[in-house]
Design a protein around this motif. Structure first.
Motif, PDB file in Angstrom:
ATOM      1  N   ARG A  86       0.806  -1.213   0.000  1.00 40.67           N
ATOM      2  CA  ARG A  86       0.000   0.000   0.000  1.00 40.67           C
ATOM      3  C   ARG A  86       0.844   1.269   0.000  1.00 40.67           C
ATOM      4  O   ARG A  86       0.387   2.332  -0.446  1.00 40.67           O
ATOM      5  N   LEU A  89       1.168   3.544  -3.110  1.00 37.73           N
ATOM      6  CA  LEU A  89       0.208   4.600  -3.432  1.00 37.73           C
ATOM      7  C   LEU A  89       0.761   5.943  -2.961  1.00 37.73           C
ATOM      8  O   LEU A  89       1.550   6.005  -2.016  1.00 37.73           O
ATOM      9  N   TYR A  94      -5.261   6.022  -0.410  1.00 39.97           N
ATOM     10  CA  TYR A  94      -6.185   4.966   0.036  1.00 39.97           C
ATOM     11  C   TYR A  94      -7.350   5.582   0.804  1.00 39.97           C
ATOM     12  O   TYR A  94      -8.525   5.264   0.536  1.00 39.97           O
ATOM     13  N   THR A 125      -2.226  -3.504  -2.786  1.00 42.21           N
ATOM     14  CA  THR A 125      -2.635  -2.262  -2.109  1.00 42.21           C
ATOM     15  C   THR A 125      -3.996  -2.398  -1.425  1.00 42.21           C
ATOM     16  O   THR A 125      -4.463  -1.434  -0.808  1.00 42.21           O
ATOM     17  N   THR A 127      -7.000  -2.564  -2.669  1.00 41.52           N
ATOM     18  CA  THR A 127      -7.935  -1.567  -3.202  1.00 41.52           C
ATOM     19  C   THR A 127      -8.977  -2.150  -4.163  1.00 41.52           C
ATOM     20  O   THR A 127      -9.845  -1.415  -4.638  1.00 41.52           O
TER      21      THR A 127
END
Length: 215
Positions: A86, A89, A94, A125, A127
């Motif tokens: 993550r 990003l 996020y 990530t 997501t």
């Protein structure tokens, strides 16, 4: 821009993911391994956002078909050698996506990545569940063709004027223009603000999280 859009479509690399320098380095390493002229960073940045096939063809116009295939294989191997998480990003992205989803926006991704590459990034990530649909360059035409945007809009079943494209390259903004939808540029990725502004985005943000101020 308040209450103007229902669907927000994001590019991935350079827009949500801070991956531009890594991509440039991978393109340069692939060129060196394949005994091709190593592109300058600015030249490599110009092709980010295109499908890998089109990017290699643009960067190495004199390479024959076997060499282009070799370049793609070397680039892919270099890119996949890095573990993702993550932290890849941009800061705050996020939480921004969660806030947008909680506010009722439908979110999507339109990227020059391959399906395999995007799925890997979404998993790393965490997501994937934030997006209602994602489209990749190996599933449809490469940017700036509007195909992937039209497919996303059709899937979401909304009017084009209710969709917004957010991207960091002229390829993203041209694609939005070709699909006749609005766009917002982010200047933290592959292409500079001076170039992005030529395509008349509604806003040119310095960081993607600034989108929250305008939505």
């Amino acid at each position: 821009m308040k209450n103007r859009f229902n669907l927000i479509i994001f590019d991935w690399d350079g827009t949500l993911s801070n991956s531009i320098d890594w991509i440039v380095g991978c393109l340069q390493k692939a060129a060196a391994r394949c005994h091709c002229p190593v592109p300058e960073p600015d030249s490599a940045r110009q092709v980010i956002g295109l499908s890998i096939d089109r990017a290699i063809e643009t960067l190495f116009p004199d390479a024959d078909a076997p060499t282009r295939k070799w370049l793609i294989e070397c680039y892919t191997a270099e890119y996949r050698a890095r573990e993702l998480d993550r932290d890849d990003l941009f800061p705050g992205v996020y939480d921004m996506l969660v806030q947008l989803q909680d506010a009722g926006y439908r979110l999507a991704v339109a990227t020059g990545k391959t399906r395999r590459g995007l799925d890997r990034a979404l998993h790393a990530t965490d997501t994937k569940e934030l997006f209602c649909i994602t489209r990749c360059a190996d599933e449809t035409a490469s940017k700036p063709d509007p195909g992937m945007l039209k497919e996303i809009i059709r899937y979401a079943d909304i009017a084009p004027e209710r969709a917004l494209m957010v991207g960091d390259t002229v390829h993203d903004l041209q694609m939005a223009e070709n699909a006749r939808i609005s766009s917002v540029a982010v200047a933290c990725g592959a292409h500079p603000e001076s170039l992005l502004q030529r395509y008349r985005p509604l806003q040119c943000l310095q960081q993607p999280t600034e989108l929250l101020k305008f939505i």
